[in-house]
Design an enzyme around this catalytic site. Structure first.
Site, short mmCIF file in Angstrom:
data_model
loop_
_atom_site.label_atom_id
_atom_site.label_comp_id
_atom_site.label_asym_id
_atom_site.label_seq_id
_atom_site.Cartn_x
_atom_site.Cartn_y
_atom_site.Cartn_z
N ASP A 69 4.37 -12.71 15.61
CA ASP A 69 3.13 -13.37 16.26
C ASP A 69 2.21 -12.06 15.64
O ASP A 69 0.91 -12.37 15.39
CB ASP A 69 3.08 -13.46 17.59
N LYS B 166 0.16 -12.06 29.58
CA LYS B 166 0.01 -13.07 28.44
C LYS B 166 1.57 -13.42 28.23
O LYS B 166 2.32 -12.89 27.54
CB LYS B 166 -0.59 -12.96 27.49
N GLU C 163 -4.60 -10.53 33.70
CA GLU C 163 -3.15 -11.13 33.92
C GLU C 163 -2.17 -10.97 32.94
O GLU C 163 -2.81 -10.98 31.64
CB GLU C 163 -3.27 -12.45 34.54
N LYS D 71 -3.43 -8.03 22.40
CA LYS D 71 -1.95 -8.30 21.84
C LYS D 71 -1.37 -6.97 21.59
O LYS D 71 -1.69 -6.20 21.32
CB LYS D 71 -2.15 -9.06 20.57
N LYS E 96 -10.19 -12.55 31.52
CA LYS E 96 -11.08 -13.54 31.34
C LYS E 96 -12.23 -13.04 32.35
O LYS E 96 -12.05 -12.42 33.50
CB LYS E 96 -10.58 -14.76 32.16
N SER F 57 -7.70 -21.90 21.99
CA SER F 57 -7.05 -20.36 22.02
C SER F 57 -7.98 -19.14 22.24
O SER F 57 -9.18 -19.49 22.45
CB SER F 57 -6.62 -20.47 20.46
N GLU G 196 1.81 -21.98 31.38
CA GLU G 196 2.94 -21.70 30.10
C GLU G 196 4.21 -21.92 30.60
O GLU G 196 4.89 -21.26 31.50
CB GLU G 196 2.73 -20.21 29.71
N ARG H 131 0.26 -28.37 24.18
CA ARG H 131 -1.15 -27.76 23.77
C ARG H 131 -1.35 -28.48 22.21
O ARG H 131 -2.43 -28.80 22.10
CB ARG H 131 -1.22 -26.37 23.58
#
Length: 376
Positions: free
Chosen positions: A31, A112, A110, A308, A284, A80, A168, A133
């Site tokens: 990723d 991921k 929070e 990330k 967020k 996304s 998720e 999704r």
């Protein structure tokens, strides 16, 4: 190569990676590498807008609907998130938000979760549909498979006229280890990582297989609600808890961006101890009215970002190469490594894929090798 050739090369790499990730559930690119290649392509296309084409990976979000599942059009797109990779980029995101709002903001911070994003739909308090999704607009109807996940409530204590939540689906680390042990005993291919295993399990045409895989879900967003007014993300998560959802843990509301970054580092430190995989931290805006004011771009909400984590790499020794014979006679070489602690787990084996891969990389017993945990 010139920039036009680089653009074409990046598109080919990213499209192949997208196909492997979303359709085959068998990623070969991490990723982290994907995100950086995508960013490079975005930069090149920004510098050369005449070279942008409608089917560029920058012009769409995700993957394709697999054969065997009905399409579901998401009533609210599953967007996304904009990626950030450093404290500086996080501060730039914060500055853009504050400049646009001209007001103070609070952020929900929070983990991921590294899993498969889904939308759960409820009508009059009853779970009626669940979808992957997909590309953000159209997903796959996996309702029957989602019903096998015990933590998803099939009936809510309040008969809300309509509720759509996003979560998720993931495979806990223990379940993943158990599944790969079973795969190994059967002589079958091992799953690369818990995300890969969760995606493959949720998209089984036989829901009995899905049920046997011990999947779970963290719900982290209200996509749409009727019959109840919610004013903030924190309020919505607390309300979802009351309704019986398995809500994302470790969330906090923080006002100062430096404290947000410190919280990101804290979550990074606890990464190895969590019973599920994470690949970053989501930030967020807490206030829903501020979210509405900021809106979204064609791809991303302006009110959120994903920090990330970089892939973790470590050196170790290649002690031996074990060749396993599958039921169909396929030979799969496996590297036996000097144990190394990596991203919270002890790694002793790594797939070498095939003999050609060993020859191409000139892999030999006794070599010092760099191990990167797939999926990070």
């Amino acid at each position: 190569m010139d920039e036009k050739q680089e653009i074409q090369s990046l598109r080919r790499e990213l499209e192949q990676a997208n196909y492997e990730y979303y359709v085959l559930d068998n990623p070969s690119m991490s990723d982290y590498d994907f995100d950086h290649k995508l960013r490079r392509l975005e930069e090149l296309e920004h510098a050369h807008p005449e070279l942008i084409v409608p089917d560029s990976p920058t012009q769409r979000v995700g993957g394709k609907v697999a054969d065997g599942f009905r399409e579901v059009i998401h009533r609210v797109p599953l967007e996304s998130l904009q990626d950030v990779f450093s404290a500086e980029e996080l501060k730039e995101f914060d500055q853009r938000v504050r400049d646009a709002l001209d007001a103070d903001v609070e952020y929900d911070v929070e983990p991921k979760v590294d899993g498969l994003s889904v939308a759960l739909e409820y009508e009059n308090g009853i779970f009626v549909r669940g979808a992957t999704r997909g590309d953000g607009r159209i997903g796959e109807d996996v309702t029957e498979n989602l019903k096998t996940i015990p933590s998803i409530p099939l009936r809510l204590p309040e008969a809300l006229p309509s509720l759509i939540v996003r979560g998720e689906v993931f495979m806990p680390k223990r379940s993943f280890e158990r599944l790969n042990e079973e795969q190994e005993l059967k002589g079958e291919k091992l799953f690369a990582n818990p995300r890969n295993a969760a995606a493959g399990s949720l998209r089984q045409l036989d829901s009995k297989i899905t049920k046997s895989r011990n999947l779970d879900i963290w719900v982290f967003n209200v996509q749409q609600i009727r019959g109840k007014t919610l004013n903030s993300h924190f309020e919505s998560l607390e309300y979802l808890k009351q309704l019986g959802f398995h809500v994302i843990p470790e969330y906090q509301v923080i006002g100062d961006i430096q404290q947000v970054y410190e919280r990101i580092l804290e979550i990074g430190e606890m990464r190895g101890e969590l019973p599920f995989e994470i690949d970053g931290v989501v930030i967020k805006i807490n206030d829903f009215s501020q979210r509405e004011q900021l809106g979204s771009t064609a791809k991303n909400p302006r009110w959120a970002a994903a920090y990330k984590f970089p892939a973790e790499e470590k050196e170790t020794k290649l002690l031996d190469i074990d060749v396993q014979v599958g039921r169909t006679g396929v030979l799969t070489p496996t590297a036996l490594l000097e144990p190394v602690r990596l991203a919270g787990t002890t790694v002793q084996k790594a797939t070498l894929h095939n003999i050609d891969n060993i020859t191409q990389k000139d892999i030999r017993i006794g070599d010092t090798v760099i191990v990167r945990k797939a999926g990070d």
